[in-house]
Design a protein around this motif. Structure first.
Motif, PDB file in Angstrom:
ATOM      1  N   MET A   1      38.450  62.545  31.823  1.00  0.00           N
ATOM      2  CA  MET A   1      37.422  61.841  31.089  1.00  0.00           C
ATOM      3  C   MET A   1      37.903  60.457  30.659  1.00  0.00           C
ATOM      4  SD  MET A   1      34.377  62.221  30.027  1.00  0.00           S
ATOM      5  CE  MET A   1      33.200  62.353  28.765  1.00  0.00           C
ATOM      6  N   GLU A   2      39.157  60.385  30.194  1.00  0.00           N
ATOM      7  CA  GLU A   2      39.692  59.090  29.770  1.00  0.00           C
ATOM      8  C   GLU A   2      39.843  58.141  30.949  1.00  0.00           C
ATOM      9  OE1 GLU A   2      43.137  59.175  27.258  1.00  0.00           O
ATOM     10  OE2 GLU A   2      42.368  60.917  26.174  1.00  0.00           O
ATOM     11  N   LYS A   3      40.214  58.697  32.107  1.00  0.00           N
ATOM     12  CA  LYS A   3      40.345  57.870  33.309  1.00  0.00           C
ATOM     13  C   LYS A   3      38.993  57.277  33.686  1.00  0.00           C
ATOM     14  CE  LYS A   3      41.799  57.948  38.093  1.00  0.00           C
ATOM     15  NZ  LYS A   3      42.273  58.721  39.209  1.00  0.00           N
ATOM     16  N   GLN A   4      37.950  58.080  33.626  1.00  0.00           N
ATOM     17  CA  GLN A   4      36.600  57.612  33.953  1.00  0.00           C
ATOM     18  C   GLN A   4      36.153  56.536  32.953  1.00  0.00           C
ATOM     19  OE1 GLN A   4      33.563  60.631  33.884  1.00  0.00           O
ATOM     20  NE2 GLN A   4      32.214  59.451  35.238  1.00  0.00           N
ATOM     21  N   ASN A   5      36.444  56.743  31.677  1.00  0.00           N
ATOM     22  CA  ASN A   5      36.102  55.741  30.659  1.00  0.00           C
ATOM     23  C   ASN A   5      36.828  54.419  30.918  1.00  0.00           C
ATOM     24  OD1 ASN A   5      34.288  57.291  29.267  1.00  0.00           O
ATOM     25  ND2 ASN A   5      35.767  58.009  27.733  1.00  0.00           N
ATOM     26  N   ALA A   6      38.095  54.511  31.303  1.00  0.00           N
ATOM     27  CA  ALA A   6      38.870  53.309  31.585  1.00  0.00           C
ATOM     28  C   ALA A   6      38.292  52.554  32.789  1.00  0.00           C
ATOM     29  CB  ALA A   6      40.328  53.665  31.837  1.00  0.00           C
ATOM     30  N   GLU A   7      37.891  53.290  33.813  1.00  0.00           N
ATOM     31  CA  GLU A   7      37.286  52.660  34.995  1.00  0.00           C
ATOM     32  C   GLU A   7      35.966  51.975  34.628  1.00  0.00           C
ATOM     33  OE1 GLU A   7      36.941  55.794  37.849  1.00  0.00           O
ATOM     34  OE2 GLU A   7      39.084  55.767  38.338  1.00  0.00           O
ATOM     35  N   TYR A   9      35.116  50.903  31.676  1.00  0.00           N
ATOM     36  CA  TYR A   9      35.446  49.766  30.824  1.00  0.00           C
ATOM     37  C   TYR A   9      35.835  48.555  31.682  1.00  0.00           C
ATOM     38  CZ  TYR A   9      37.945  46.770  27.569  1.00  0.00           C
ATOM     39  OH  TYR A   9      38.371  45.687  26.852  1.00  0.00           O
ATOM     40  N   MET A  10      36.670  48.765  32.679  1.00  0.00           N
ATOM     41  CA  MET A  10      37.099  47.678  33.565  1.00  0.00           C
ATOM     42  C   MET A  10      35.899  47.112  34.341  1.00  0.00           C
ATOM     43  SD  MET A  10      40.196  47.166  32.913  1.00  0.00           S
ATOM     44  CE  MET A  10      40.630  46.061  34.207  1.00  0.00           C
ATOM     45  N   GLU A  11      35.035  47.998  34.782  1.00  0.00           N
ATOM     46  CA  GLU A  11      33.838  47.559  35.505  1.00  0.00           C
ATOM     47  C   GLU A  11      32.941  46.705  34.588  1.00  0.00           C
ATOM     48  OE1 GLU A  11      30.049  49.600  37.773  1.00  0.00           O
ATOM     49  OE2 GLU A  11      31.935  50.724  37.668  1.00  0.00           O
ATOM     50  N   ASN A  12      32.805  47.131  33.350  1.00  0.00           N
ATOM     51  CA  ASN A  12      32.010  46.356  32.388  1.00  0.00           C
ATOM     52  C   ASN A  12      32.623  44.987  32.140  1.00  0.00           C
ATOM     53  OD1 ASN A  12      29.950  48.187  31.978  1.00  0.00           O
ATOM     54  ND2 ASN A  12      30.913  49.151  30.202  1.00  0.00           N
ATOM     55  N   CYS A  13      33.938  44.934  32.034  1.00  0.00           N
ATOM     56  CA  CYS A  13      34.623  43.655  31.828  1.00  0.00           C
ATOM     57  C   CYS A  13      34.373  42.707  33.004  1.00  0.00           C
ATOM     58  CB  CYS A  13      36.125  43.867  31.627  1.00  0.00           C
ATOM     59  SG  CYS A  13      36.545  44.617  30.038  1.00  0.00           S
ATOM     60  N   GLN A  14      34.428  43.248  34.212  1.00  0.00           N
ATOM     61  CA  GLN A  14      34.153  42.432  35.399  1.00  0.00           C
ATOM     62  C   GLN A  14      32.714  41.915  35.382  1.00  0.00           C
ATOM     63  OE1 GLN A  14      35.147  45.112  38.598  1.00  0.00           O
ATOM     64  NE2 GLN A  14      37.271  44.371  38.723  1.00  0.00           N
ATOM     65  N   MET A  15      31.782  42.772  34.986  1.00  0.00           N
ATOM     66  CA  MET A  15      30.377  42.364  34.907  1.00  0.00           C
ATOM     67  C   MET A  15      30.169  41.280  33.860  1.00  0.00           C
ATOM     68  SD  MET A  15      28.169  45.834  35.172  1.00  0.00           S
ATOM     69  CE  MET A  15      28.324  46.960  36.521  1.00  0.00           C
ATOM     70  N   ILE A  16      30.842  41.399  32.743  1.00  0.00           N
ATOM     71  CA  ILE A  16      30.733  40.397  31.676  1.00  0.00           C
ATOM     72  C   ILE A  16      31.259  39.052  32.166  1.00  0.00           C
ATOM     73  CG2 ILE A  16      31.650  39.722  29.424  1.00  0.00           C
ATOM     74  CD1 ILE A  16      31.471  42.743  28.656  1.00  0.00           C
ATOM     75  N   ARG A  17      32.396  39.050  32.861  1.00  0.00           N
ATOM     76  CA  ARG A  17      32.956  37.801  33.399  1.00  0.00           C
ATOM     77  C   ARG A  17      32.012  37.189  34.436  1.00  0.00           C
ATOM     78  NH1 ARG A  17      37.917  40.693  32.917  1.00  0.00           N
ATOM     79  NH2 ARG A  17      37.754  41.408  35.063  1.00  0.00           N
ATOM     80  N   GLU A  18      31.467  38.020  35.301  1.00  0.00           N
ATOM     81  CA  GLU A  18      30.540  37.530  36.332  1.00  0.00           C
ATOM     82  C   GLU A  18      29.271  36.970  35.691  1.00  0.00           C
ATOM     83  OE1 GLU A  18      29.072  36.754  40.242  1.00  0.00           O
ATOM     84  OE2 GLU A  18      31.058  37.006  39.380  1.00  0.00           O
ATOM     85  N   ASN A  19      28.755  37.642  34.676  1.00  0.00           N
ATOM     86  CA  ASN A  19      27.564  37.147  33.973  1.00  0.00           C
ATOM     87  C   ASN A  19      27.839  35.791  33.323  1.00  0.00           C
ATOM     88  OD1 ASN A  19      25.857  39.226  34.631  1.00  0.00           O
ATOM     89  ND2 ASN A  19      26.230  40.383  32.754  1.00  0.00           N
ATOM     90  N   GLU A  20      29.000  35.641  32.731  1.00  0.00           N
ATOM     91  CA  GLU A  20      29.352  34.361  32.098  1.00  0.00           C
ATOM     92  C   GLU A  20      29.452  33.258  33.144  1.00  0.00           C
ATOM     93  OE1 GLU A  20      29.902  31.677  29.208  1.00  0.00           O
ATOM     94  OE2 GLU A  20      29.343  33.775  28.933  1.00  0.00           O
ATOM     95  N   ARG A  21      30.067  33.577  34.290  1.00  0.00           N
ATOM     96  CA  ARG A  21      30.179  32.596  35.372  1.00  0.00           C
ATOM     97  C   ARG A  21      28.785  32.189  35.857  1.00  0.00           C
ATOM     98  NH1 ARG A  21      29.813  32.115  40.603  1.00  0.00           N
ATOM     99  NH2 ARG A  21      29.308  34.285  41.003  1.00  0.00           N
ATOM    100  N   LEU A  22      27.913  33.163  36.047  1.00  0.00           N
ATOM    101  CA  LEU A  22      26.552  32.875  36.504  1.00  0.00           C
ATOM    102  C   LEU A  22      25.755  32.101  35.457  1.00  0.00           C
ATOM    103  CD1 LEU A  22      25.708  36.268  38.246  1.00  0.00           C
ATOM    104  CD2 LEU A  22      26.140  34.059  39.357  1.00  0.00           C
TER     105      LEU A  22
END
Length: 99
Positions: A1-7, A9-22
């Motif tokens: 469960m923690e591994k899935q949460n970490a994945e 979380y990382m995916e959300n961080c990537q989306m946030i960076r991409e949204n900021e770039r866009l």
């Protein structure tokens, strides 16, 4: 469960960076668009002012480069009005291409 949460979380961080770039790219494009629109409106105001002046008076009082532009506008206007399929926007596009 923690591994899935970490994945996730990382995916959300990537989306946030991409949204900021866009968002930054969209802001820059909007600024460029506003500048181009202002330039187009200025050229249209100039064109409308030229078209509402008497041709002889405008050529006598204008500097040489403006006289050339106005002469070219007259020629474009004559050629544009010869065919009924051309519109005001065709004429405006032709004039803006020489300005």
């Amino acid at each position: 469960m923690e591994k899935q949460n970490a994945e996730l979380y990382m995916e959300n961080c990537q989306m946030i960076r991409e949204n900021e770039r866009l968002r930054k790219a969209a802001e820059q494009l909007n600024q460029e668009n506003q500048a181009l629109l202002a330039e187009l409106k200025q050229k249209q105001r100039i064109l409308e002012a030229i078209m509402h002046q008497k041709p002889d008076a405008q050529l006598k009082s204008a500097p040489a480069h403006q006289q050339e532009t106005r002469s070219a506008i007259k020629i474009i206007h004559r050629n544009t009005t010869k065919t009924s399929s051309n519109t005001y926007w065709d004429f405006l596009g032709n004039v803006l291409s020489i300005m």
